[in-house]
Design a protein around this motif. Structure first.
Motif, PDB file in Angstrom:
ATOM      1  N   LYS A 141      14.380   8.454 -47.424  1.00 21.37           N
ATOM      2  CA  LYS A 141      15.360   7.445 -47.826  1.00 21.37           C
ATOM      3  C   LYS A 141      16.441   8.100 -48.665  1.00 21.37           C
ATOM      4  CE  LYS A 141      15.655   2.717 -49.603  1.00 21.37           C
ATOM      5  NZ  LYS A 141      14.886   1.570 -50.135  1.00 21.37           N
ATOM      6  N   VAL A 142      17.691   7.792 -48.337  1.00 20.47           N
ATOM      7  CA  VAL A 142      18.842   8.275 -49.083  1.00 20.47           C
ATOM      8  C   VAL A 142      19.636   7.062 -49.549  1.00 20.47           C
ATOM      9  CG1 VAL A 142      20.924   9.691 -49.031  1.00 20.47           C
ATOM     10  CG2 VAL A 142      18.924  10.370 -47.672  1.00 20.47           C
ATOM     11  N   VAL A 143      19.913   6.992 -50.840  1.00 21.28           N
ATOM     12  CA  VAL A 143      20.611   5.843 -51.424  1.00 21.28           C
ATOM     13  C   VAL A 143      21.829   6.308 -52.203  1.00 21.28           C
ATOM     14  CG1 VAL A 143      20.440   3.873 -52.990  1.00 21.28           C
ATOM     15  CG2 VAL A 143      18.467   4.531 -51.581  1.00 21.28           C
ATOM     16  N   VAL A 144      22.962   5.694 -51.917  1.00 20.79           N
ATOM     17  CA  VAL A 144      24.165   5.854 -52.736  1.00 20.79           C
ATOM     18  C   VAL A 144      24.339   4.535 -53.482  1.00 20.79           C
ATOM     19  CG1 VAL A 144      26.641   6.271 -52.766  1.00 20.79           C
ATOM     20  CG2 VAL A 144      25.208   7.441 -51.089  1.00 20.79           C
ATOM     21  N   PRO A 145      23.974   4.484 -54.759  1.00 18.19           N
ATOM     22  CA  PRO A 145      24.074   3.213 -55.486  1.00 18.19           C
ATOM     23  C   PRO A 145      25.508   2.722 -55.574  1.00 18.19           C
ATOM     24  CG  PRO A 145      22.754   4.834 -56.699  1.00 18.19           C
ATOM     25  CD  PRO A 145      23.445   5.564 -55.598  1.00 18.19           C
TER      26      PRO A 145
ATOM     27  N   THR B 179      34.505  -1.024 -54.603  1.00 10.83           N
ATOM     28  CA  THR B 179      33.131  -0.574 -54.808  1.00 10.83           C
ATOM     29  C   THR B 179      32.508  -0.228 -53.474  1.00 10.83           C
ATOM     30  OG1 THR B 179      32.940  -2.044 -56.716  1.00 10.83           O
ATOM     31  CG2 THR B 179      30.898  -1.181 -55.816  1.00 10.83           C
ATOM     32  N   ALA B 180      31.666   0.819 -53.450  1.00 14.02           N
ATOM     33  CA  ALA B 180      30.989   1.223 -52.218  1.00 14.02           C
ATOM     34  C   ALA B 180      29.529   1.527 -52.504  1.00 14.02           C
ATOM     35  CB  ALA B 180      31.668   2.444 -51.606  1.00 14.02           C
ATOM     36  N   GLU B 181      28.678   1.340 -51.498  1.00 10.31           N
ATOM     37  CA  GLU B 181      27.256   1.649 -51.586  1.00 10.31           C
ATOM     38  C   GLU B 181      26.721   1.913 -50.184  1.00 10.31           C
ATOM     39  OE1 GLU B 181      24.645  -1.786 -52.403  1.00 10.31           O
ATOM     40  OE2 GLU B 181      26.514  -2.948 -52.508  1.00 10.31           O
ATOM     41  N   ALA B 182      25.613   2.642 -50.098  1.00  8.68           N
ATOM     42  CA  ALA B 182      25.044   2.959 -48.785  1.00  8.68           C
ATOM     43  C   ALA B 182      23.561   3.267 -48.919  1.00  8.68           C
ATOM     44  CB  ALA B 182      25.770   4.139 -48.145  1.00  8.68           C
ATOM     45  N   THR B 183      22.809   2.993 -47.832  1.00  7.93           N
ATOM     46  CA  THR B 183      21.376   3.279 -47.781  1.00  7.93           C
ATOM     47  C   THR B 183      21.022   3.790 -46.393  1.00  7.93           C
ATOM     48  OG1 THR B 183      20.878   1.533 -49.394  1.00  7.93           O
ATOM     49  CG2 THR B 183      19.048   2.363 -48.071  1.00  7.93           C
ATOM     50  N   LEU B 184      20.263   4.884 -46.336  1.00  8.81           N
ATOM     51  CA  LEU B 184      19.763   5.425 -45.077  1.00  8.81           C
ATOM     52  C   LEU B 184      18.248   5.539 -45.175  1.00  8.81           C
ATOM     53  CD1 LEU B 184      20.077   6.912 -42.311  1.00  8.81           C
ATOM     54  CD2 LEU B 184      20.317   9.026 -43.632  1.00  8.81           C
ATOM     55  N   SER B 185      17.533   4.979 -44.193  1.00 11.09           N
ATOM     56  CA  SER B 185      16.070   5.042 -44.163  1.00 11.09           C
ATOM     57  C   SER B 185      15.623   5.607 -42.821  1.00 11.09           C
ATOM     58  CB  SER B 185      15.456   3.656 -44.360  1.00 11.09           C
ATOM     59  OG  SER B 185      15.831   3.108 -45.617  1.00 11.09           O
TER      60      SER B 185
ATOM     61  N   PRO C 214      11.888   8.892 -34.067  1.00 12.79           N
ATOM     62  CA  PRO C 214      12.296   8.377 -35.382  1.00 12.79           C
ATOM     63  C   PRO C 214      12.775   6.928 -35.295  1.00 12.79           C
ATOM     64  CG  PRO C 214      14.081   9.634 -34.427  1.00 12.79           C
ATOM     65  CD  PRO C 214      12.950   9.699 -33.435  1.00 12.79           C
ATOM     66  N   LYS C 215      12.622   6.236 -36.393  1.00  9.66           N
ATOM     67  CA  LYS C 215      13.232   4.926 -36.564  1.00  9.66           C
ATOM     68  C   LYS C 215      14.198   5.029 -37.733  1.00  9.66           C
ATOM     69  CE  LYS C 215       9.423   2.162 -34.711  1.00  9.66           C
ATOM     70  NZ  LYS C 215       8.461   1.043 -34.960  1.00  9.66           N
ATOM     71  N   VAL C 216      15.467   4.729 -37.462  1.00 12.32           N
ATOM     72  CA  VAL C 216      16.531   4.960 -38.431  1.00 12.32           C
ATOM     73  C   VAL C 216      17.253   3.647 -38.722  1.00 12.32           C
ATOM     74  CG1 VAL C 216      18.608   6.296 -38.950  1.00 12.32           C
ATOM     75  CG2 VAL C 216      16.834   7.286 -37.495  1.00 12.32           C
ATOM     76  N   ALA C 217      17.560   3.431 -39.994  1.00  9.40           N
ATOM     77  CA  ALA C 217      18.368   2.278 -40.397  1.00  9.40           C
ATOM     78  C   ALA C 217      19.385   2.744 -41.430  1.00  9.40           C
ATOM     79  CB  ALA C 217      17.488   1.171 -40.981  1.00  9.40           C
ATOM     80  N   PHE C 218      20.640   2.390 -41.196  1.00  6.78           N
ATOM     81  CA  PHE C 218      21.714   2.788 -42.110  1.00  6.78           C
ATOM     82  C   PHE C 218      22.581   1.577 -42.400  1.00  6.78           C
ATOM     83  CE2 PHE C 218      26.121   4.242 -42.771  1.00  6.78           C
ATOM     84  CZ  PHE C 218      25.936   5.006 -43.913  1.00  6.78           C
ATOM     85  N   ASP C 219      22.919   1.415 -43.676  1.00  2.91           N
ATOM     86  CA  ASP C 219      23.769   0.291 -44.061  1.00  2.91           C
ATOM     87  C   ASP C 219      24.729   0.769 -45.142  1.00  2.91           C
ATOM     88  OD1 ASP C 219      24.313  -2.660 -43.826  1.00  2.91           O
ATOM     89  OD2 ASP C 219      23.923  -2.532 -45.973  1.00  2.91           O
TER      90      ASP C 219
END
Length: 498
Positions: free
Chosen positions: A217-221, A240-246, A254-259
């Motif tokens: 998991k990668v998180v950009v708060p 403001t920006a934010e992002a999450t990669l799982s 692989p199962k990937v989710a990015f937001d």
């Protein structure tokens, strides 16, 4: 028993060396305490050190390979002082400063354990990295001083690594932090790491790694865009920006989710425009990927675009570009602001776009269609009207029609180009087909093109009248007819100084 003390020694370019070593061996048990330091450079402390030898004697290599016990390390180094001791040009950056702290623990409970357990923590404080300065350029006797490149200032690294050899588990954590908090946080773990294969580095190692289950998991708060580091910040945006990669699964499945989200986004070139909200969502289940992008303001949804990819991850890894896959994309725009496109915003281009686009069966039997209309086109404060664009590919030829209208003039352009596409990634020209193109214009101001030719012209404007036709038929001479006239033209070419 061995006791060793060193005070204020010098070795090479290192002064102020101090050390204390207290080592003892009883039967097959080795214990030690080690303290080393160099004045102004750093220090290393190892305690406890406890090793149970597994062989017949301390002089046998097999005894140390079969050893069990624990070693704990704790050290710190001043990076600027350390790099100053290295030969010139050893480090591929111009400057590094800050402190680096390391803590580690290596333990093995019994010689029957295939590998030891390892934990390692690395942390920087006050880290600054400046890239090497580009050389100045001498042109026509004039020295052009190279603009300094942006480096990493005020960004510290916190990393942790854990490896448990007996049970094949491991964890990795990474944090990039600055004065505003965490910039990005990354974590990964697995409970089925083939450490024996990694140590052996055999031919099956990569194949086994691709089948290892893991989670990451990668998180950009969320943070203000103005607070991002220089290398990640766009000076023309606020918000403001934010992002999450799982990611979970294996490399082959692989199962990937990015937001990623943007909130209250504004452009300096359009400060009076309404703030925008953006959302990018992507998922992949190992065989199919879906990407959805939306942009909206307070009153309407300005953009909705989707992209789809059908591709098996295992087949892509094993066969590369030769693996079968297909893709498609489509989208709609409703009063979408041109200044929301960074390239156009940088050129002070304003206006709105309505319409839609579609790409189907890419890498199988591709088709393309694009129908959009622009309104209220302007560059800076200068207004230039609006227009319509239609582009379509029917499997044989690409047809394009463009119409721009202004208060006192207009311009029409159309072209038809035979293409081969089919299952190729990109189309190619059909050499057996004829290319036809036409352009008509009347009292059409071309100044709105100035931002796109600014690399060549520092000023560009005028009124265009045209009626021109081009025909390129295979095995025949090109046919060009008509006229193009520019009146009241302004063309500034900085290279010529006029």
């Amino acid at each position: 028993t061995t006791v060793f003390d060193l005070t204020n020694a010098c070795f090479g370019r290192i002064d102020g060396l101090t050390g204390h070593v207290d080592a003892r061996m009883e039967n097959r048990t080795v214990t030690a305490s080690i303290q080393l330091s160099a004045d102004g450079v750093g220090s290393l402390h190892a305690e406890p050190v406890r090793i149970e030898l597994g062989g017949q004697g301390g002089l046998e290599g097999a005894s140390w390979r079969r050893a069990s016990g624990e070693v704990r390390l704790d050290g710190e180094v001043d990076l600027a002082r350390l790099i100053a001791l290295l030969p010139p040009n050893t480090v591929p950056v111009g400057k590094v400063s800050g402190k680096l702290a390391i803590k580690g623990d290596v333990s093995r409970s019994a010689e029957s354990d295939a590998l030891p357990d390892i934990t390692l923590q690395v942390k920087t404080t006050g880290l600054e990295i400046a890239p090497q300065r580009r050389p100045d350029i001498v042109k026509n006797g004039v020295v052009l001083v190279a603009q300094p490149e942006k480096g990493a200032s005020g960004i510290d690294v916190h990393a942790t690594v854990e490896a448990y050899g007996k049970r094949g588990a491991g964890k990795f954590g990474l944090r990039l932090v600055d004065k505003h908090g965490t910039i990005v946080a990354a974590d990964a773990s697995s409970n089925a790491i083939p450490f024996k294969s990694l140590m052996a580095a055999n031919a099956r190692m990569m194949q086994e790694l691709m089948q290892v289950p893991f989670t990451a998991k990668v998180v950009v708060p969320a943070r203000q865009l103005a607070q991002f580091p220089d290398a990640l910040r766009d000076g023309g945006l606020t918000g403001t920006a934010e992002a999450t990669l799982s990611i979970e699964g294996t490399g082959l499945a692989p199962k990937v989710a990015f937001d990623a989200k943007g909130h209250n986004i504004r452009f300096d070139s359009a400060r009076k425009a309404a703030p925008l909200e953006g959302d990018l969502n992507a998922t992949y289940d190992g065989t199919k990927a879906d990407v959805i992008v939306t942009v909206k303001d307070a009153t309407r949804q300005l953009l909705e675009a989707t992209a789809r990819l059908n591709a098996n991850a295992g087949a892509l890894i094993q066969n590369g570009a030769g693996a079968p896959w297909t893709a498609a994309a489509d989208g709609t725009l409703d009063h979408f602001p041109l200044e929301a496109v960074p390239m156009l915003s940088d050129r002070r281009m304003h206006g709105t776009v309505d319409g839609g686009f579609a790409l189907t069966d890419l890498h199988k039997d591709a088709r393309v269609s694009l129908d959009i209309a622009t309104a209220n086109l302007r560059v800076g404060k200068q207004k230039y009207g609006g227009g319509k664009v239609h582009v379509g590919y029917d499997g044989k030829a690409l047809s394009a029609d463009l119409r721009l209208t202004q208060d006192a003039g207009f311009a029409n352009a159309n072209a038809k180009v035979p293409l081969h596409w089919g299952a190729d990634v990109a189309p190619s020209r059909d050499p057996t087909g004829a290319i036809e193109a036409a352009f008509t214009a009347k009292k059409f101001r071309v100044g709105f093109l100035a931002p796109f030719v600014q690399a060549v012209f520092d000023s560009f404007d005028g009124t265009l009248d045209a009626d021109a036709h081009v025909s390129l038929v295979p095995n025949q001479k090109p046919s060009i007819s008509g006229s193009v006239a520019l009146t009241d033209g302004v063309v500034g070419i900085p290279q010529l100084g006029q």
